[in-house]
Design a protein around this motif. Structure first.
Motif, PDB file in Angstrom:
ATOM      1  N   GLU A   1       0.701  -1.049  -0.128  1.00  0.00           N
ATOM      2  CA  GLU A   1      -0.103  -0.075   0.071  1.00  0.00           C
ATOM      3  C   GLU A   1       0.591   1.326   0.101  1.00  0.00           C
ATOM      4  N   GLU A   2       1.733   1.410   0.894  1.00  0.00           N
ATOM      5  CA  GLU A   2       2.710   2.456   0.833  1.00  0.00           C
ATOM      6  C   GLU A   2       3.438   2.677  -0.423  1.00  0.00           C
ATOM      7  N   TRP A   3       4.225   1.588  -0.912  1.00  0.00           N
ATOM      8  CA  TRP A   3       4.526   1.685  -2.371  1.00  0.00           C
ATOM      9  C   TRP A   3       3.928   2.173  -3.600  1.00  0.00           C
ATOM     10  N   PHE A   4       2.559   1.661  -3.255  1.00  0.00           N
ATOM     11  CA  PHE A   4       1.693   1.779  -4.420  1.00  0.00           C
ATOM     12  C   PHE A   4       1.443   3.339  -4.440  1.00  0.00           C
ATOM     13  N   LEU A   5       1.182   3.894  -3.037  1.00  0.00           N
ATOM     14  CA  LEU A   5       0.523   5.323  -3.022  1.00  0.00           C
ATOM     15  C   LEU A   5       1.814   6.080  -3.505  1.00  0.00           C
ATOM     16  N   LYS A   6       3.007   5.838  -2.901  1.00  0.00           N
ATOM     17  CA  LYS A   6       4.255   6.625  -3.308  1.00  0.00           C
ATOM     18  C   LYS A   6       4.391   6.674  -4.728  1.00  0.00           C
ATOM     19  N   GLN A   7       4.380   5.476  -5.286  1.00  0.00           N
ATOM     20  CA  GLN A   7       4.525   5.461  -6.847  1.00  0.00           C
ATOM     21  C   GLN A   7       3.507   6.357  -7.588  1.00  0.00           C
ATOM     22  N   GLY A   8       2.368   6.074  -6.998  1.00  0.00           N
ATOM     23  CA  GLY A   8       1.183   6.963  -7.909  1.00  0.00           C
ATOM     24  C   GLY A   8       1.570   8.480  -7.768  1.00  0.00           C
ATOM     25  N   GLU A   9       2.166   8.906  -6.552  1.00  0.00           N
ATOM     26  CA  GLU A   9       2.394  10.378  -6.560  1.00  0.00           C
ATOM     27  C   GLU A   9       3.755  10.724  -7.243  1.00  0.00           C
ATOM     28  N   LEU A  10       4.708   9.894  -7.525  1.00  0.00           N
ATOM     29  CA  LEU A  10       5.653   9.846  -8.409  1.00  0.00           C
ATOM     30  C   LEU A  10       5.438  10.219  -9.726  1.00  0.00           C
ATOM     31  N   HIS A  11       4.304   9.144 -10.147  1.00  0.00           N
ATOM     32  CA  HIS A  11       3.860   9.217 -11.617  1.00  0.00           C
ATOM     33  C   HIS A  11       2.927  10.485 -11.813  1.00  0.00           C
ATOM     34  N   ALA A  12       2.430  10.938 -10.860  1.00  0.00           N
ATOM     35  CA  ALA A  12       1.523  12.230 -11.229  1.00  0.00           C
ATOM     36  C   ALA A  12       2.548  13.195 -11.206  1.00  0.00           C
ATOM     37  N   ASN A  13       3.724  13.349 -10.456  1.00  0.00           N
ATOM     38  CA  ASN A  13       4.633  14.475 -10.549  1.00  0.00           C
ATOM     39  C   ASN A  13       5.336  14.515 -11.870  1.00  0.00           C
ATOM     40  N   VAL A  14       5.534  13.397 -12.511  1.00  0.00           N
ATOM     41  CA  VAL A  14       6.108  13.429 -13.770  1.00  0.00           C
ATOM     42  C   VAL A  14       5.101  13.764 -14.872  1.00  0.00           C
ATOM     43  N   MET A  15       3.794  13.401 -14.555  1.00  0.00           N
ATOM     44  CA  MET A  15       2.689  13.788 -15.517  1.00  0.00           C
ATOM     45  C   MET A  15       2.508  15.441 -15.609  1.00  0.00           C
ATOM     46  N   LYS A  16       2.660  16.010 -14.294  1.00  0.00           N
ATOM     47  CA  LYS A  16       2.389  17.475 -14.321  1.00  0.00           C
ATOM     48  C   LYS A  16       3.664  18.040 -15.232  1.00  0.00           C
ATOM     49  N   LYS A  17       4.811  17.437 -15.251  1.00  0.00           N
ATOM     50  CA  LYS A  17       5.941  17.884 -16.290  1.00  0.00           C
ATOM     51  C   LYS A  17       5.374  17.916 -17.758  1.00  0.00           C
ATOM     52  N   LEU A  18       4.659  16.929 -17.749  1.00  0.00           N
ATOM     53  CA  LEU A  18       4.521  16.595 -19.367  1.00  0.00           C
ATOM     54  C   LEU A  18       2.874  17.144 -19.638  1.00  0.00           C
ATOM     55  N   GLU A  19       2.425  18.057 -18.794  1.00  0.00           N
ATOM     56  CA  GLU A  19       0.879  18.181 -19.075  1.00  0.00           C
ATOM     57  C   GLU A  19       0.663  18.639 -20.364  1.00  0.00           C
ATOM     58  N   GLY A  20       1.098  19.306 -21.201  1.00  0.00           N
ATOM     59  CA  GLY A  20       1.023  19.713 -22.538  1.00  0.00           C
ATOM     60  C   GLY A  20       1.429  18.675 -23.592  1.00  0.00           C
ATOM     61  N   ASN A  21       1.998  17.694 -23.434  1.00  0.00           N
ATOM     62  CA  ASN A  21       2.288  16.753 -24.314  1.00  0.00           C
ATOM     63  C   ASN A  21       1.201  15.660 -24.756  1.00  0.00           C
ATOM     64  N   THR A  22       1.519  15.209 -25.943  1.00  0.00           N
ATOM     65  CA  THR A  22       0.367  14.257 -26.217  1.00  0.00           C
ATOM     66  C   THR A  22       0.737  12.765 -25.630  1.00  0.00           C
ATOM     67  N   LYS A  23      -0.535  11.967 -25.857  1.00  0.00           N
ATOM     68  CA  LYS A  23      -0.156  10.682 -25.503  1.00  0.00           C
ATOM     69  C   LYS A  23       1.064   9.883 -25.869  1.00  0.00           C
ATOM     70  N   GLN A  24       1.382   9.827 -27.279  1.00  0.00           N
ATOM     71  CA  GLN A  24       2.542   9.236 -27.601  1.00  0.00           C
ATOM     72  C   GLN A  24       3.832   9.911 -27.262  1.00  0.00           C
ATOM     73  N   GLU A  25       3.933  11.258 -26.851  1.00  0.00           N
ATOM     74  CA  GLU A  25       5.154  11.782 -26.292  1.00  0.00           C
ATOM     75  C   GLU A  25       4.976  11.474 -24.910  1.00  0.00           C
ATOM     76  N   ILE A  26       4.109  11.326 -24.125  1.00  0.00           N
ATOM     77  CA  ILE A  26       4.150  10.766 -22.622  1.00  0.00           C
ATOM     78  C   ILE A  26       4.683   9.471 -22.644  1.00  0.00           C
TER      79      ILE A  26
END
Length: 141
Positions: A4-29
């Motif tokens: 559970e701890e790993w899962f929540l932490k990984q989701g947070e890390l993933h969200a942080n990367v996705m914020k950086k890629l906000e304007g990118n296309t699906k393929q670019e992401i």
């Protein structure tokens, strides 16, 4: 660290990367999440990156789905087998490449030979900008 701890932490890390890629296309992401790029640009995303080590021995490893949507876990255990070992994690699709890691009093799903969620075609089919939407069935709760 629990699943559970790993899962929540990984989701947070993933969200942080996705914020950086906000304007990118699906393929670019999807391209951004290639192992080689992630090691270089997101060294804290995975502890294996510091050693340039892959979790799965495959070419074109993509880390977008670093956890598999078919992995199921319960930190309290799903059930206790007749021999007293507690089952903590399973594969919901019973992948041919999956196996079990059996310890003295526990059983965990071993996904190390399964590459299903790390293939570009699978990611394209299951892509969602919110990682937790893809992973919504992973936790038993």
């Amino acid at each position: 660290m629990t699943y559970e701890e790993w899962f929540l932490k990984q989701g947070e890390l993933h969200a942080n990367v996705m914020k950086k890629l906000e304007g990118n296309t699906k393929q670019e992401i999807i391209e951004y999440f290639r192992f080689e790029n992630m090691v270089k640009n997101e060294p804290d995303f995975c502890p294996l990156y510091k050693d340039n080590k892959k979790c799965h021995d495959m070419e074109d490893l993509n880390c977008y789905l670093c956890a598999c949507p078919h992995f199921r876990f319960d930190d309290n255990g799903f059930k206790k087998n007749p021999d007293g070992k507690v089952l903590y994690s399973v594969c919901s699709i019973n992948s041919k490449k999956g196996s079990e890691y059996v310890g003295d009093n526990y059983i965990h799903q071993n996904c190390s030979d399964c590459i299903v969620p790390h293939k570009r075609k699978y990611i394209e089919k299951n892509f969602h900008r919110n990682w937790f939407e893809i992973m919504k069935d992973v936790r038993s709760k």
